[in-house]
Motif scaffolding. Structure first.
Motif, PDB file in Angstrom:
ATOM      1  N   PRO A 173     -17.778  64.571   4.473  1.00  0.00           N
ATOM      2  CA  PRO A 173     -17.205  63.725   4.343  1.00  0.00           C
ATOM      3  C   PRO A 173     -17.644  62.165   3.717  1.00  0.00           C
ATOM      4  O   PRO A 173     -17.742  61.717   4.523  1.00  0.00           O
ATOM      5  N   ASN A 174     -17.899  61.147   3.212  1.00  0.00           N
ATOM      6  CA  ASN A 174     -17.596  60.223   2.348  1.00  0.00           C
ATOM      7  C   ASN A 174     -16.483  59.194   1.589  1.00  0.00           C
ATOM      8  O   ASN A 174     -15.864  59.779   1.225  1.00  0.00           O
ATOM      9  N   TYR A 175     -16.290  57.677   2.871  1.00  0.00           N
ATOM     10  CA  TYR A 175     -15.585  57.291   2.680  1.00  0.00           C
ATOM     11  C   TYR A 175     -15.990  56.975   0.950  1.00  0.00           C
ATOM     12  O   TYR A 175     -17.001  56.164   0.902  1.00  0.00           O
ATOM     13  N   LEU A 176     -14.628  56.688   0.366  1.00  0.00           N
ATOM     14  CA  LEU A 176     -14.817  55.582  -0.541  1.00  0.00           C
ATOM     15  C   LEU A 176     -14.196  54.657  -1.358  1.00  0.00           C
ATOM     16  O   LEU A 176     -14.420  53.574  -1.531  1.00  0.00           O
ATOM     17  N   GLY A 177     -13.117  54.292  -0.562  1.00  0.00           N
ATOM     18  CA  GLY A 177     -12.349  52.499  -0.342  1.00  0.00           C
ATOM     19  C   GLY A 177     -10.487  53.606  -0.382  1.00  0.00           C
ATOM     20  O   GLY A 177     -10.545  54.710   0.531  1.00  0.00           O
ATOM     21  N   SER A 178      -9.548  52.291   0.184  1.00  0.00           N
ATOM     22  CA  SER A 178      -8.815  52.105   0.521  1.00  0.00           C
ATOM     23  C   SER A 178      -7.171  51.723   0.060  1.00  0.00           C
ATOM     24  O   SER A 178      -7.604  50.985  -1.589  1.00  0.00           O
ATOM     25  N   GLN A 179      -6.373  52.033  -0.114  1.00  0.00           N
ATOM     26  CA  GLN A 179      -4.879  51.430  -0.302  1.00  0.00           C
ATOM     27  C   GLN A 179      -3.882  51.703   0.016  1.00  0.00           C
ATOM     28  O   GLN A 179      -3.535  52.706   0.645  1.00  0.00           O
ATOM     29  N   PRO A 180      -2.637  50.578   0.019  1.00  0.00           N
ATOM     30  CA  PRO A 180      -1.346  50.711   0.810  1.00  0.00           C
ATOM     31  C   PRO A 180      -1.062  51.420   0.177  1.00  0.00           C
ATOM     32  O   PRO A 180      -0.638  52.316  -1.052  1.00  0.00           O
TER      33      PRO A 180
END
Length: 308
Positions: A221-228
């Motif tokens: 699992p690799n983190y790519l980005g976020s959003q509210p």
């Protein structure tokens, strides 16, 4: 290391307005900026007023009083740093003018307005469920421009954001796993997602949620980005993960009615045709989440990535 990146940040994660923490903590600054402020009204159904072109119909403070209403929330400052326009949101029972909801209308907004809308909805939704102290049950009142709720003893409660992971599961090559909830129309598919549990890392949550929803194991699992995601007040944390398409799918928790492996060409074709949820194309073999969702950014990023 991630195998691809977003082509651009998710829609609700592009804003650059000043959230002005120093202003919200200063009653005099809030009062001084009120007369020239711009106000966004949001109703209980998440609808907000718009102009004919879909942009937010901001209003002046006329009709709201000489000071911010007690349930108003300060969103930040736009324009010149330190001397710009104060932006506020006020909850109302119903927006009677031309209006849309965020799911169907936010994609038409400039980056800052989309971010201001997400902030407004997240704060307003928190206030609606935080009227009493979780410590002693006593009533709480808004403070600091709506960024705090305070009980009579002076104890402060701060806005709550619920973290959730959302992941594009692929095979490391040309296949991606997309799922469909039972309440969705046929051929509507999206990425898998779920809320983070206490004592759990984000990566552990990715692995658990995929196992619970689809019955398969994922790795890397690799983190790519976020959003509210203010429905009602979540933060979506985007990941990719690898799985084996040969492993049988089992819908353990009943969250999914269906899940399938799609080839990259199928996904690209749906993206090229703009076969989005709610669009008028009854013959579309695959419909994808709209632009407001980080799910769309994940799917688009994977599908458009150069093939190794």
């Amino acid at each position: 290391m991630a195998t691809f990146e977003f082509s651009e940040p998710p829609l609700l994660a592009r804003a650059e307005f000043d959230r002005a923490d120093q202003v919200r903590k200063d009653p005099d600054s809030l009062a001084a900026g009120w007369s020239g402020a711009q106000v966004l009204t949001v109703d209980r159904n998440g609808r907000f007023p718009v102009r004919e072109d879909g942009s937010i119909a901001w209003s002046g403070v006329s009709g709201f009083g000489s000071m911010p209403p007690s349930d108003a929330v300060f969103l930040g400052v736009t324009g010149t740093t330190g001397a710009g326009t104060h932006r506020w949101a006020v909850p109302v029972d119903e927006v009677t003018a031309r209006s849309v909801d965020a799911r169907s209308g936010a994609h038409l907004l400039p980056n800052d307005d989309a971010g201001l809308l997400a902030t407004a909805m997240g704060l307003i939704n928190w206030h609606r469920s935080a009227k009493y102290s979780p410590v002693d049950g006593s009533p709480t009142e808004p403070a600091q421009g709506g960024w705090v709720r305070r009980n009579a003893s002076g104890r402060d409660e701060f806005p709550r954001t619920d973290p959730a992971v959302i992941m594009v599961v692929h095979d490391g090559a040309d296949q991606v796993l997309l799922g469909r909830q039972s309440v969705w129309p046929d051929r509507w598919f999206s990425t898998l997602a779920g809320f983070v549990e206490p004592g759990e890392s984000l990566e552990q949550c990715v692995q658990r949620e995929v196992a619970e929803e689809a019955g398969i194991r994922v790795s890397s699992p690799n983190y790519l980005g976020s959003q509210p995601w203010p429905f009602p007040r979540s933060l979506m944390l985007g990941f990719e993960a690898i799985a084996d398409p040969a492993e049988p799918l089992v819908f353990h928790d009943g969250e999914l009615a269906d899940a399938r492996w799609f080839h990259r060409d199928e996904v690209r074709a749906a993206l090229d045709r703009s076969d989005d949820w709610g669009t008028e194309n009854p013959d579309a073999p695959l419909r994808l989440p709209g632009a407001i969702s980080i799910a769309r950014s994940l799917i688009d990023g994977w599908a458009r990535a150069p093939i190794a």
